[in-house]
Design an enzyme around this catalytic site. Structure first.
Site, short mmCIF file in Angstrom:
data_model
loop_
_atom_site.label_atom_id
_atom_site.label_comp_id
_atom_site.label_asym_id
_atom_site.label_seq_id
_atom_site.Cartn_x
_atom_site.Cartn_y
_atom_site.Cartn_z
N GLU A 46 35.59 56.36 107.10
CA GLU A 46 36.79 57.09 106.73
C GLU A 46 37.93 56.62 107.47
O GLU A 46 37.69 55.92 108.72
CB GLU A 46 36.54 58.58 107.34
N LYS A 121 39.44 63.64 100.41
CA LYS A 121 38.57 64.83 101.09
C LYS A 121 39.02 66.28 100.79
O LYS A 121 39.98 66.57 101.05
CB LYS A 121 38.94 64.47 102.70
N CYS A 166 33.41 62.50 106.04
CA CYS A 166 33.39 63.01 107.10
C CYS A 166 32.79 64.77 107.14
O CYS A 166 31.65 65.06 106.80
CB CYS A 166 34.41 63.11 107.88
N1 ING Z 1 35.69 64.85 111.92
C1 ING Z 1 34.60 65.79 112.36
C2 ING Z 1 33.58 66.00 111.45
O1 ING Z 1 33.49 66.69 110.70
C3 ING Z 1 34.22 67.44 113.71
C4 ING Z 1 35.40 67.06 112.78
C5 ING Z 1 33.90 66.98 115.12
C6 ING Z 1 33.33 68.62 113.47
C7 ING Z 1 32.91 67.42 115.52
C8 ING Z 1 32.43 69.22 114.13
C9 ING Z 1 32.14 68.41 115.28
O2 ING Z 1 32.78 65.24 111.57
C10 ING Z 1 36.45 64.83 110.58
N2 ING Z 1 37.37 63.78 110.64
O3 ING Z 1 36.28 65.55 109.85
#
Ligand code: ING
Length: 298
Positions: A46, A121, A166
């Protein structure tokens, strides 16, 4: 033949000041290694052209500098050209501007260098406004709009394929939208910091929750998944690696060992997905959609 070598090109940190050219040069090296290992398709992360800029509160000029206004463009043309020369397809995530709208986007490019699928997304984590007291933020709702292209699926040389980005990988509905359209392989890039909530018990499970989400998504939708991390200590933000290729059985077929630039590969058999679709996950025989209306109406 329904078998081919799928590669995931994990990338280590991209600095705030790194040029697109420097990043694309790394991607071309990863593409070449994947090709040398027999890969027909490569999954990049991503937002793979820039640092994960939603971690900061940015001035508008610098913010705009992180988006692509067209794709391919002068910076990414060398990647498209090398992929076409080697006959390798790829998934690439990047920040996109279109008619004044901002998206967290991913494309699937075929072996001739043609964009055959674009996804924006849908699930944006974090907040639009900074949380007081944090130094590193998660402001995707500030810098992107939810995707407006739905969950497209394309018949490709790599199988019936879909793309997620993601946070999407944590939402069962996202995978289901692909598998209901027949997808047998999904490509996913991610940037996952290990301090999302600041609650240590939660953040301590970041790697586990990544693996859990991918294995569950693959198994419950009888899909192969290739998931590529952008990771390492990027401008002071530690992001998990654990890139992996997951089989429709939920088994992990390959997993990254480092938090830097690293190619992993697996020889996947798309027909493995059909075994699960003919038996335990035969949607036509077993699903009861009229019972699930809350999922789309709530
Ligand atoms: N990043 C993370 C993801 O969903 C996150 C946000 C990080 C959620 C850690 C939960 C725990 O993997 C993105 N860019 O969506």
């Amino acid at each position: 033949d329904r078998r081919y070598v799928l590669a995931v090109a994990q990338m280590g940190p991209i600095a705030r000041s790194d040029s697109r050219a420097a990043v694309v040069a790394r991607q071309i090296e990863l593409l070449r290694e994947a090709h040398a290992r027999g890969a027909a398709f490569v999954v990049f992360p991503e937002l793979a052209l820039t640092t994960f800029f939603p971690r900061w509160i940015l001035g508008e000029d610098e913010r705009q500098s992180f988006y692509e206004t067209e794709m391919p463009n002068a910076d990414t043309a060398p990647l498209f050209a090398e992929a076409a020369r080697l006959g390798v397809g790829f998934y690439l995530g990047y920040a996109e501007i279109e008619a004044g709208h901002f998206f967290n986007t991913a494309i699937v490019v075929d072996r001739a260098g043609k964009i055959i699928l674009k996804y924006r997304k849908v699930h944006l984590p974090g907040t639009a406004e900074p949380i007081p007291g944090r130094t590193l933020h998660h402001l995707e709702k500030r810098y992107f709009e939810p995707g407006n292209l739905g969950f497209p699926v394309a018949r490709t040389d790599y199988g019936i394929a879909g793309a997620l980005i993601c946070n999407d990988r944590r939402w069962p509905e996202a995978y289901r939208m692909l598998s209901l359209q027949g997808a047998e392989v999904g490509f996913i890039g991610y940037n996952t910091p290990d301090d999302h909530t600041g609650d240590f018990d939660f953040d301590n499970l970041t790697s586990f929750h990544n693996q859990l989400s991918l294995q569950a998504g693959a198994y419950q939708n009888s899909m192969w998944l290739g998931a590529a991390a952008k990771c390492g200590n990027e401008e002071g933000s530690r992001m998990i690696g654990d890139s992996m290729i997951v089989a429709p059985s939920g088994q992990i077929a390959a997993q990254a060992l480092t938090t830097g630039d690293e190619v992993i590969t697996a020889r996947i058999d798309l027909d493995m997905a059909s075994l699960y679709r003919r038996t335990i996950f035969d949607f036509a025989r077993h699903r009861e959609p009229e019972q699930y209306h809350l999922i789309t109406t709530r």
